[in-house]
Design a protein around this motif. Structure first.
Motif, PDB file in Angstrom:
ATOM      1  N   TYR A 242      45.988  28.976  30.774  1.00  0.00           N
ATOM      2  CA  TYR A 242      45.153  29.105  31.945  1.00  0.00           C
ATOM      3  C   TYR A 242      44.666  30.495  32.248  1.00  0.00           C
ATOM      4  CZ  TYR A 242      47.346  24.485  32.821  1.00  0.00           C
ATOM      5  OH  TYR A 242      47.671  23.050  32.848  1.00  0.00           O
ATOM      6  N   SER A 243      45.181  31.495  31.420  1.00  0.00           N
ATOM      7  CA  SER A 243      44.807  32.680  31.615  1.00  0.00           C
ATOM      8  C   SER A 243      43.309  33.070  31.614  1.00  0.00           C
ATOM      9  CB  SER A 243      45.766  33.799  30.912  1.00  0.00           C
ATOM     10  OG  SER A 243      45.259  33.339  29.356  1.00  0.00           O
ATOM     11  N   ASP A 244      42.743  32.315  30.812  1.00  0.00           N
ATOM     12  CA  ASP A 244      41.289  32.935  30.659  1.00  0.00           C
ATOM     13  C   ASP A 244      40.638  32.261  31.742  1.00  0.00           C
ATOM     14  OD1 ASP A 244      41.720  34.181  28.454  1.00  0.00           O
ATOM     15  OD2 ASP A 244      41.020  32.642  26.925  1.00  0.00           O
ATOM     16  N   ILE A 245      40.857  31.132  32.220  1.00  0.00           N
ATOM     17  CA  ILE A 245      40.262  30.423  33.171  1.00  0.00           C
ATOM     18  C   ILE A 245      40.575  30.870  34.489  1.00  0.00           C
ATOM     19  CG2 ILE A 245      40.141  28.022  34.632  1.00  0.00           C
ATOM     20  CD1 ILE A 245      40.525  26.662  31.846  1.00  0.00           C
ATOM     21  N   PHE A 246      41.750  31.424  34.748  1.00  0.00           N
ATOM     22  CA  PHE A 246      42.024  31.816  36.169  1.00  0.00           C
ATOM     23  C   PHE A 246      41.806  33.417  36.205  1.00  0.00           C
ATOM     24  CE2 PHE A 246      45.449  33.518  39.087  1.00  0.00           C
ATOM     25  CZ  PHE A 246      45.172  32.725  40.088  1.00  0.00           C
ATOM     26  N   TYR A 247      41.235  34.112  35.256  1.00  0.00           N
ATOM     27  CA  TYR A 247      40.945  35.257  35.041  1.00  0.00           C
ATOM     28  C   TYR A 247      40.233  35.896  36.464  1.00  0.00           C
ATOM     29  CZ  TYR A 247      39.910  40.249  33.355  1.00  0.00           C
ATOM     30  OH  TYR A 247      39.718  41.645  33.050  1.00  0.00           O
ATOM     31  N   GLN A 248      39.154  35.375  36.386  1.00  0.00           N
ATOM     32  CA  GLN A 248      38.187  35.629  37.552  1.00  0.00           C
ATOM     33  C   GLN A 248      38.652  35.643  38.964  1.00  0.00           C
ATOM     34  OE1 GLN A 248      34.493  33.844  37.850  1.00  0.00           O
ATOM     35  NE2 GLN A 248      33.327  35.444  38.609  1.00  0.00           N
ATOM     36  N   GLN A 249      39.348  34.252  39.181  1.00  0.00           N
ATOM     37  CA  GLN A 249      40.342  34.084  40.324  1.00  0.00           C
ATOM     38  C   GLN A 249      41.430  34.997  40.618  1.00  0.00           C
ATOM     39  OE1 GLN A 249      40.520  29.748  39.876  1.00  0.00           O
ATOM     40  NE2 GLN A 249      39.495  29.478  41.747  1.00  0.00           N
ATOM     41  N   TYR A 250      41.833  35.630  39.791  1.00  0.00           N
ATOM     42  CA  TYR A 250      43.265  36.237  39.736  1.00  0.00           C
ATOM     43  C   TYR A 250      42.703  37.720  40.441  1.00  0.00           C
ATOM     44  CZ  TYR A 250      46.861  39.559  38.321  1.00  0.00           C
ATOM     45  OH  TYR A 250      47.552  40.697  38.274  1.00  0.00           O
ATOM     46  N   TRP A 251      41.656  38.277  39.528  1.00  0.00           N
ATOM     47  CA  TRP A 251      41.036  39.637  40.342  1.00  0.00           C
ATOM     48  C   TRP A 251      40.348  39.382  41.637  1.00  0.00           C
ATOM     49  CZ3 TRP A 251      42.650  43.748  38.444  1.00  0.00           C
ATOM     50  CH2 TRP A 251      43.257  44.075  37.228  1.00  0.00           C
ATOM     51  N   GLY A 252      39.939  38.174  41.823  1.00  0.00           N
ATOM     52  CA  GLY A 252      38.990  38.131  43.307  1.00  0.00           C
ATOM     53  C   GLY A 252      40.150  37.979  44.084  1.00  0.00           C
ATOM     54  N   ARG A 253      41.098  37.409  44.023  1.00  0.00           N
ATOM     55  CA  ARG A 253      42.641  37.337  44.847  1.00  0.00           C
ATOM     56  C   ARG A 253      42.745  38.654  45.223  1.00  0.00           C
ATOM     57  NH1 ARG A 253      47.005  32.724  44.132  1.00  0.00           N
ATOM     58  NH2 ARG A 253      47.396  34.259  42.230  1.00  0.00           N
ATOM     59  N   LEU A 254      43.314  39.487  43.994  1.00  0.00           N
ATOM     60  CA  LEU A 254      43.544  40.912  44.410  1.00  0.00           C
ATOM     61  C   LEU A 254      42.470  41.908  45.198  1.00  0.00           C
ATOM     62  CD1 LEU A 254      44.930  41.992  40.734  1.00  0.00           C
ATOM     63  CD2 LEU A 254      46.117  41.218  42.990  1.00  0.00           C
ATOM     64  N   ALA A 255      41.498  41.571  44.997  1.00  0.00           N
ATOM     65  CA  ALA A 255      40.290  42.141  45.656  1.00  0.00           C
ATOM     66  C   ALA A 255      40.249  41.555  47.158  1.00  0.00           C
ATOM     67  CB  ALA A 255      38.838  41.721  45.029  1.00  0.00           C
ATOM     68  N   LEU A 256      40.440  40.548  47.476  1.00  0.00           N
ATOM     69  CA  LEU A 256      40.650  40.131  48.853  1.00  0.00           C
ATOM     70  C   LEU A 256      41.457  40.699  49.541  1.00  0.00           C
ATOM     71  CD1 LEU A 256      40.234  36.104  48.724  1.00  0.00           C
ATOM     72  CD2 LEU A 256      38.722  37.663  49.992  1.00  0.00           C
ATOM     73  N   GLY A 257      42.846  40.836  49.063  1.00  0.00           N
ATOM     74  CA  GLY A 257      43.935  41.719  49.587  1.00  0.00           C
ATOM     75  C   GLY A 257      43.756  43.244  49.730  1.00  0.00           C
ATOM     76  N   SER A 258      43.015  43.636  48.776  1.00  0.00           N
ATOM     77  CA  SER A 258      42.895  45.119  48.760  1.00  0.00           C
ATOM     78  C   SER A 258      42.112  45.622  50.131  1.00  0.00           C
ATOM     79  CB  SER A 258      42.201  45.552  47.384  1.00  0.00           C
ATOM     80  OG  SER A 258      40.888  45.238  47.465  1.00  0.00           O
ATOM     81  N   GLY A 259      41.329  44.759  50.703  1.00  0.00           N
ATOM     82  CA  GLY A 259      40.567  45.312  51.622  1.00  0.00           C
ATOM     83  C   GLY A 259      41.223  45.312  52.881  1.00  0.00           C
ATOM     84  N   GLN A 260      42.428  44.626  53.067  1.00  0.00           N
ATOM     85  CA  GLN A 260      43.516  44.826  54.182  1.00  0.00           C
ATOM     86  C   GLN A 260      42.545  44.476  55.571  1.00  0.00           C
ATOM     87  OE1 GLN A 260      46.193  48.162  54.400  1.00  0.00           O
ATOM     88  NE2 GLN A 260      46.237  48.033  52.010  1.00  0.00           N
ATOM     89  N   LEU A 261      42.846  44.882  56.478  1.00  0.00           N
ATOM     90  CA  LEU A 261      42.437  44.563  57.964  1.00  0.00           C
ATOM     91  C   LEU A 261      41.028  45.010  57.877  1.00  0.00           C
ATOM     92  CD1 LEU A 261      42.687  42.988  60.331  1.00  0.00           C
ATOM     93  CD2 LEU A 261      43.863  45.296  61.411  1.00  0.00           C
ATOM     94  N   PHE A 262      40.439  46.148  57.785  1.00  0.00           N
ATOM     95  CA  PHE A 262      39.141  46.978  58.090  1.00  0.00           C
ATOM     96  C   PHE A 262      38.313  47.122  56.742  1.00  0.00           C
ATOM     97  CE2 PHE A 262      41.971  47.981  61.821  1.00  0.00           C
ATOM     98  CZ  PHE A 262      41.222  47.054  62.768  1.00  0.00           C
ATOM     99  N   GLY A 263      39.000  47.064  55.601  1.00  0.00           N
ATOM    100  CA  GLY A 263      38.248  47.233  54.502  1.00  0.00           C
ATOM    101  C   GLY A 263      38.149  48.794  54.046  1.00  0.00           C
ATOM    102  N   LYS A 264      37.563  49.106  52.756  1.00  0.00           N
ATOM    103  CA  LYS A 264      37.715  50.281  52.277  1.00  0.00           C
ATOM    104  C   LYS A 264      36.117  51.002  52.595  1.00  0.00           C
ATOM    105  CE  LYS A 264      40.227  48.782  48.118  1.00  0.00           C
ATOM    106  NZ  LYS A 264      40.102  48.680  46.796  1.00  0.00           N
ATOM    107  N   GLY A 265      35.438  50.376  53.300  1.00  0.00           N
ATOM    108  CA  GLY A 265      34.100  50.906  53.339  1.00  0.00           C
ATOM    109  C   GLY A 265      32.927  50.940  52.127  1.00  0.00           C
ATOM    110  N   LEU A 266      31.842  51.424  52.304  1.00  0.00           N
ATOM    111  CA  LEU A 266      30.684  51.356  51.378  1.00  0.00           C
ATOM    112  C   LEU A 266      30.820  52.328  50.250  1.00  0.00           C
ATOM    113  CD1 LEU A 266      27.822  50.418  53.866  1.00  0.00           C
ATOM    114  CD2 LEU A 266      29.189  48.717  52.435  1.00  0.00           C
ATOM    115  N   HIS A 267      31.678  53.449  50.427  1.00  0.00           N
ATOM    116  CA  HIS A 267      31.900  54.234  49.527  1.00  0.00           C
ATOM    117  C   HIS A 267      33.019  54.548  49.141  1.00  0.00           C
ATOM    118  CE1 HIS A 267      27.402  54.733  49.521  1.00  0.00           C
ATOM    119  NE2 HIS A 267      27.727  54.978  50.898  1.00  0.00           N
ATOM    120  N   ALA A 268      34.035  53.706  48.550  1.00  0.00           N
ATOM    121  CA  ALA A 268      35.504  53.972  48.194  1.00  0.00           C
ATOM    122  C   ALA A 268      35.754  54.441  47.060  1.00  0.00           C
ATOM    123  CB  ALA A 268      36.126  52.484  48.485  1.00  0.00           C
ATOM    124  N   ASP A 269      36.675  55.257  46.791  1.00  0.00           N
ATOM    125  CA  ASP A 269      36.879  55.913  45.508  1.00  0.00           C
ATOM    126  C   ASP A 269      37.201  54.916  44.335  1.00  0.00           C
ATOM    127  OD1 ASP A 269      36.928  58.371  46.767  1.00  0.00           O
ATOM    128  OD2 ASP A 269      39.100  58.284  47.166  1.00  0.00           O
TER     129      ASP A 269
END
Length: 392
Positions: A242-269
């Motif tokens: 399943y790793s190939d199929i789940f690859y996009q959703q895996y990184w998408g889920r990490l991206a969702l959580g990385s923004g936390q409550l208020f996000g990183k803004g439009l010009h994050a490092d």
């Protein structure tokens, strides 16, 4: 001569006043705000080097948004009956364009996709099924209106089902399962809202589990099944199956959580890299930029658009206008549910864009056209009202 000029100016001014008085300003401002957010997201993706897509991506999105908004404004002033009477022009055109995807003009946007649903025009690409959705909503609305008093006669039900099956089967042949589901749900919402009897609905509900079993066992390919099965795995990213199929959703889920409550803004490092983030997973980039609060705000605006379309349908002056609003609502609502569901890993990845947000000029213009139809229904909800033209 001066008197004639005065009356001409007075007439024009009166028409403009009547137009803006009847314009569904709330709905129009909401969708324009969503499209502005889309352009901003595309610009941020490009300027921060998050995507390898061409730098003109946000420019194309901006042009498509402006064109779509202009079309919607024009359509709102024209009687929707006039558009439906031209079905014999746009329905064959949209079907013909969709059929071209089976020729040498057919185009796959990138390797690894299942569908060949685009046309390569040389200077740009186009997805005809986006316009086919609008044509289907309008023709099916007319069909329902024609048989409204006898909708539950067996022959009429059969013909309505044939009408609905044509675009579904066509896009399945393209390999575009996501769009096929959208067409199927538009059909279901519209025919149910038109008054289909439970004597037809109940047998379908009873037979549904057997139909699902047959499709799962006899129709679906292993990779299609895995898109569903991956949702129930404990650690799919480390499972070779399943790793190939789940690859996009895996990184998408990490991206969702990385923004936390208020996000990183439009010009994050640094942003979490999500494959093809500008398309079906644009919601993850909104989360990174604006956090949980931004995501809730985006969902709230999308919910407002859906509810406003339903509200406009309730004040339509006839069944035709109501049918159109139900169809447009179904299209946008199902798109939102499937797209956000993919990102939240509660739905399989099936390639359905987020309305007014995901990258794609064809999708943006088609969404604005659908909003233009709803705005026309709203503007002409009074039986004797007209702005530019009255088709009755």
């Amino acid at each position: 001569a001066i008197k004639e000029i005065y009356y001409m100016i007075k007439t024009i001014f009166g028409a403009v006043v009547r137009y803006f008085r009847k314009l569904d300003k709330g709905l129009f401002i909401a969708v324009c705000g969503l499209s502005a957010l889309s352009v901003l997201m595309m610009y941020t993706l490009v300027t921060n080097g998050v995507t390898s897509k061409e730098t003109s991506m946000y420019k194309i999105q901006f042009i498509a948004s402006c064109m779509g908004a202009a079309i919607a404004l024009i359509m709102s002033g024209l009687d929707y009956h006039w558009f439906t009477k031209l079905w014999f022009l746009y329905a064959p055109l949209c079907l013909g364009l969709t059929m071209l995807t089976f020729t040498s003009l057919g185009y796959q946007p990138h390797e690894g996709v299942d569908d060949r649903a685009w046309i390569d025009l040389g200077f740009t690409t186009m997805q005809p099924s986006e316009f086919l959705k609008i044509a289907f909503i309008m023709t099916f609305a007319v069909h329902l209106d024609k048989v409204k008093d006898n909708i539950n006669h067996f022959l009429n039900v059969v013909l309505l089902c044939v009408h609905g099956a044509i675009p579904v089967l066509l896009v399945i042949l393209q390999g575009d399962d996501g769009t096929a589901i959208v067409f199927l749900m538009i059909f279901a919402f519209m025919i149910f809202a038109a008054g289909l009897s439970w004597k037809y609905i109940l047998p379908v509900l009873i037979a549904a589990p057997f139909g699902i079993w047959f499709i799962w066992e006899k129709v679906m390919q292993p990779h299609q099944k895995n898109r569903f099965l991956v949702l129930f795995q404990e650690d799919p990213i480390n499972d070779p199956q399943y790793s190939d199929i789940f690859y996009q959703q895996y990184w998408g889920r990490l991206a969702l959580g990385s923004g936390q409550l208020f996000g990183k803004g439009l010009h994050a490092d640094e942003y979490v890299p999500v494959p093809y983030v500008q398309n079906d997973f644009i919601f993850t980039f909104v989360a990174q930029c604006f956090g949980f609060i931004g995501c809730i705000a985006l969902v709230a605006v999308l919910a407002y658009v859906c509810l406003k379309i339903i509200a406009d349908g309730t004040i339509a002056k006839d069944e035709l206008g109501r049918n159109i609003c139900i169809g447009v609502f179904a299209m946008i609502f199902v798109h939102c549910i499937l797209n956000i569901g993919m990102v939240l890993v509660v739905m399989p990845v099936i390639g359905v864009p987020l309305p007014f947000i995901s990258q794609g000029g064809t999708s943006m213009i088609s969404m604005f056209i659908s909003i233009g139809l709803v705005m026309s229904v709203y503007s002409h909800s009074e039986k004797n009202y007209r702005v530019f033209y009255d088709a009755n």
